[in-house]
Design a protein around this motif. Sequence first.
Motif, PDB file in Angstrom:
ATOM      1  N   UNK A 192       0.828  -1.211   0.000  1.00  0.00           N
ATOM      2  CA  UNK A 192       0.000   0.000   0.000  1.00  0.00           C
ATOM      3  C   UNK A 192       0.861   1.259   0.000  1.00  0.00           C
ATOM      4  N   UNK A 193       1.918   1.258   0.797  1.00  0.00           N
ATOM      5  CA  UNK A 193       2.793   2.430   0.870  1.00  0.00           C
ATOM      6  C   UNK A 193       3.547   2.646  -0.439  1.00  0.00           C
ATOM      7  N   UNK A 194       4.004   1.566  -1.054  1.00  0.00           N
ATOM      8  CA  UNK A 194       4.694   1.679  -2.341  1.00  0.00           C
ATOM      9  C   UNK A 194       3.739   2.227  -3.400  1.00  0.00           C
ATOM     10  N   UNK A 195       2.509   1.721  -3.426  1.00  0.00           N
ATOM     11  CA  UNK A 195       1.511   2.194  -4.387  1.00  0.00           C
ATOM     12  C   UNK A 195       1.221   3.678  -4.167  1.00  0.00           C
ATOM     13  N   UNK A 196       1.072   4.075  -2.917  1.00  0.00           N
ATOM     14  CA  UNK A 196       0.788   5.474  -2.581  1.00  0.00           C
ATOM     15  C   UNK A 196       1.951   6.375  -2.993  1.00  0.00           C
ATOM     16  N   UNK A 245      -1.369   4.061   7.335  1.00  0.00           N
ATOM     17  CA  UNK A 245      -1.664   4.544   5.985  1.00  0.00           C
ATOM     18  C   UNK A 245      -2.278   5.946   6.014  1.00  0.00           C
ATOM     19  N   UNK A 246      -3.241   6.174   6.890  1.00  0.00           N
ATOM     20  CA  UNK A 246      -3.816   7.514   7.004  1.00  0.00           C
ATOM     21  C   UNK A 246      -2.782   8.515   7.525  1.00  0.00           C
ATOM     22  N   UNK A 247      -1.916   8.063   8.423  1.00  0.00           N
ATOM     23  CA  UNK A 247      -0.850   8.933   8.925  1.00  0.00           C
ATOM     24  C   UNK A 247       0.106   9.299   7.793  1.00  0.00           C
ATOM     25  N   UNK A 248       0.422   8.315   6.935  1.00  0.00           N
ATOM     26  CA  UNK A 248       1.272   8.596   5.776  1.00  0.00           C
ATOM     27  C   UNK A 248       0.618   9.637   4.877  1.00  0.00           C
ATOM     28  N   UNK A 305      -8.679   3.723  -5.410  1.00  0.00           N
ATOM     29  CA  UNK A 305      -8.738   2.775  -4.295  1.00  0.00           C
ATOM     30  C   UNK A 305      -7.457   1.948  -4.296  1.00  0.00           C
ATOM     31  N   UNK A 306      -6.792   1.898  -3.155  1.00  0.00           N
ATOM     32  CA  UNK A 306      -5.641   1.013  -2.966  1.00  0.00           C
ATOM     33  C   UNK A 306      -6.102  -0.097  -2.041  1.00  0.00           C
ATOM     34  N   UNK A 307      -6.163  -1.315  -2.582  1.00  0.00           N
ATOM     35  CA  UNK A 307      -6.719  -2.451  -1.851  1.00  0.00           C
ATOM     36  C   UNK A 307      -5.634  -3.473  -1.563  1.00  0.00           C
TER      37      UNK A 307
END
Length: 289
Positions: A137-141, A163-166, A247-249
Amino acid sequence: MSHTALQIIARGPRADAEAAAEAIDRDILLEGATYSILEEDEDRGLWRIDAFPTSDEEAEALQARLAEHPGVTVKVEVLADADWLAMSLSGLPPVRAGRFFVYGAHDQGRVPSNAVNLKIDAGAAFGTGHHGTTVGCLVAFDELLKRERFERVLDVGCGTGVLAIAAARTGSRVALGTDIDKPSVRIANENAKLNRADARFVYASGLNDQRVRGEGPYDLVFANILAPPLVALSQDIKEALRLGGVAILSGLLRTQERRVTAAYLSRGFHLERRIHRDAWSALVLRRMG
């Protein structure tokens, strides 16, 4: 009678291990079970499942599902009376995922100056940053941030809130997380303060909560949960996103990609990218209709 802390270890070829993991995911009694799957020995083609049941009933159900797959060998170990989760994670190295650097208190002195540093310690919530789903998820973001910005971000099933903190730390004006586990919500809010992030976390079941709807529509929705709820929430996630939103799933195995992707394609999403970490997959989908 109090539950004896156990660790259930299953080993076998990749296909057998993934099939066993899918059986765990399908069992409604194991919806909240904590387990991991990873490649243990590349040369031997050996994969490993580690499960940590929180009740005798969950331990029995896990062993029953694993026993259905003769290709894996199962061993049950009694854990010492200690904070085994914190102890095991204290020895894990920090994780670099694009611009993000996720670390624990034991790595305080190893924080780079050229990264978005996220301090997430071991605790009772999922998402330290070490698991393949969180990394994906972090890499995708990170890749998305190279070409666009996301003002409003929702993290469904937030766990530690990483994830929300990132998102908050990279400029999102609204970074809201939800979880059905009250301790996770508390931990996530504590982590937001620790990281000086303007992220907020609420206890909510699903996306129809008034506090969730009130902040939408969102530019980006993270959902790092499990394959069955990802499928079940496909329409709700669509409605939470603006047209063109992303959407990142994750939380799904590679073998579950087709099922989850089909659910979202049928809702008018376009698949932009797949990211693989060990046996896990992260999907990047954009709402087109």
